[in-house]
Design a protein around this motif. Structure first.
Motif, PDB file in Angstrom:
ATOM      1  N   LEU A 153       5.206  -3.726   0.936  1.00  0.00           N
ATOM      2  CA  LEU A 153       4.890  -2.552   1.080  1.00  0.00           C
ATOM      3  C   LEU A 153       5.864  -1.672  -0.201  1.00  0.00           C
ATOM      4  O   LEU A 153       6.855  -2.248  -0.436  1.00  0.00           O
ATOM      5  CB  LEU A 153       5.069  -1.795   2.316  1.00  0.00           C
ATOM      6  N   LEU A 164      -0.569   4.025   2.001  1.00  0.00           N
ATOM      7  CA  LEU A 164      -1.059   2.936   2.396  1.00  0.00           C
ATOM      8  C   LEU A 164      -2.396   2.718   1.830  1.00  0.00           C
ATOM      9  O   LEU A 164      -3.259   3.590   1.761  1.00  0.00           O
ATOM     10  CB  LEU A 164      -0.800   2.408   3.955  1.00  0.00           C
ATOM     11  N   GLU A 168      -4.431  -1.975   4.127  1.00  0.00           N
ATOM     12  CA  GLU A 168      -3.260  -1.976   4.654  1.00  0.00           C
ATOM     13  C   GLU A 168      -3.113  -0.932   6.048  1.00  0.00           C
ATOM     14  O   GLU A 168      -2.588  -1.354   6.787  1.00  0.00           O
ATOM     15  CB  GLU A 168      -1.918  -1.492   3.695  1.00  0.00           C
TER      16      GLU A 168
END
Length: 336
Positions: A153, A164, A168
């Protein structure tokens, strides 16, 4: 993670009726423990309602369902304790302002407070550092099963949910569900707004979760070939017939589902909700095609208009019914 035994899912003639008609009806399923089950059908055919019903969050109206040997709706509470939800709008929504680590910490605290059985006295006597390491291991296992690596990330665990990608976010929601060590996990809209490559990535993820022994129940538009497919639109082809004479004993026929008001002509009353809309060229018969208020049978043009109107109204009701039923479930259960 631990290797829990998944829950078998069996349903026969399952249906759920709301204040404005059937959300779904005549649904059957037969899947063993650890199966990947795809709940497929067009939007508005009760897919989310079926997901909530099979996980003990909504009460079926008719038919029979047994999940993990527990009969629904009599053992709904027991099914809820053994199942979890992920990616369900209005139920498991992620807070865009919170980070990934904050979501994980919050869910772990909720699990320790409400999800697990009472700890044994020996567990309470363990050093705090040891308990902290166990919690960290538990979170890491859930992340690994969901395929979400914090190192990948942008800001690791400090990455905000708003940053995100769609897949994700789904992985994070699934990891939060897996923290409760469920034996059945329901995932809504598994392939919503995803590219072909992203859909395959999500299905590969759900296959891997099912491979751990957990039964996976996923709502989708296009089911994969290797899943146990349960369709919610099988009874939509008959429309008015499904809610009319074929209604089981003790269930009042739902005249509103035909899209025809009481007192209409026989040609309009026989309309099937699943029939395609009539050709506009055929329905435009001019002012002479207006319904005859004297009780005489209308012309063919009027029957086609009633058919098209009934089909459109029934489709709108199907969308409204599913949304209304999902809202009732949200009001009852809160965040899962």
């Amino acid at each position: 993670m631990d290797d829990p035994s998944g829950l078998a899912v069996v349903a026969d003639g399952l249906g759920l009726k709301g204040p404005r008609g059937w959300a779904f009806r005549d649904v059957s399923a037969d899947a063993g423990p650890g199966a990947l089950i795809a709940v497929a059908g067009p939007s508005g055919t009760g897919r989310t309602c079926l997901l909530l019903a099979l996980t003990g969050r909504m009460k079926p109206t008719e038919g029979r369902a047994v999940v993990g040997g527990l009969e629904l709706p009599r053992r709904m509470a027991a099914v809820r304790r053994r199942s979890a939800l992920a990616h369900v709008a209005g139920v498991t929504d992620l807070d865009p302002a919170l980070t990934v680590a904050e979501h994980l910490r919050e869910q772990e605290l909720l699990r320790r407070r409400f999800g697990d059985a009472l700890p044994r006295p020996r567990q309470l006597l363990r050093p705090r550092a040891e308990r902290r390491r166990e919690r960290r291991r538990h979170i890491d296992e859930a992340l690994a099963t969901a395929g979400l690596g914090l190192g990948a990330l942008p800001k690791g665990g400090r990455t905000a949910v708003r940053d995100l990608e769609r897949v994700e976010a789904l992985r994070l929601s699934l990891a939060l569900a897996l923290l409760g060590r469920p034996r059945l996990v329901g995932v809504d809209d598994a392939d919503l707004k995803l590219s072909a490559a992203e859909r395959e990535e999500v299905w590969e993820l759900l296959r891997s979760v099912a491979g751990t022994g957990v039964t996976v129940l996923a709502v989708c538009s296009e089911p994969p070939s290797d899943a146990v497919v349960v369709r919610t639109d099988a009874d939509r082809s008959g429309g008015a017939e499904a809610d009319g004479p074929a209604a089981p004993t003790g269930v009042e026929p739902d005249d509103s589902s035909t899209g025809v008001e009481p007192g209409d002509s026989p040609a309009g009353a026989g309309t099937e909700t699943g029939a395609p809309a009539a050709d506009p060229a055929r329905t435009d018969d001019g002012p002479d095609a207006a319904p005859d208020q004297t009780g005489e049978t209308p012309g063919a043009g009027t029957a086609d208009k009633a058919e098209a109107t009934g089909a459109a109204e029934a489709a709108d009701r199907a969308d409204d019914d599913e949304k209304e039923a999902a809202d009732d479930a949200i009001a009852t259960t809160g965040r899962s």
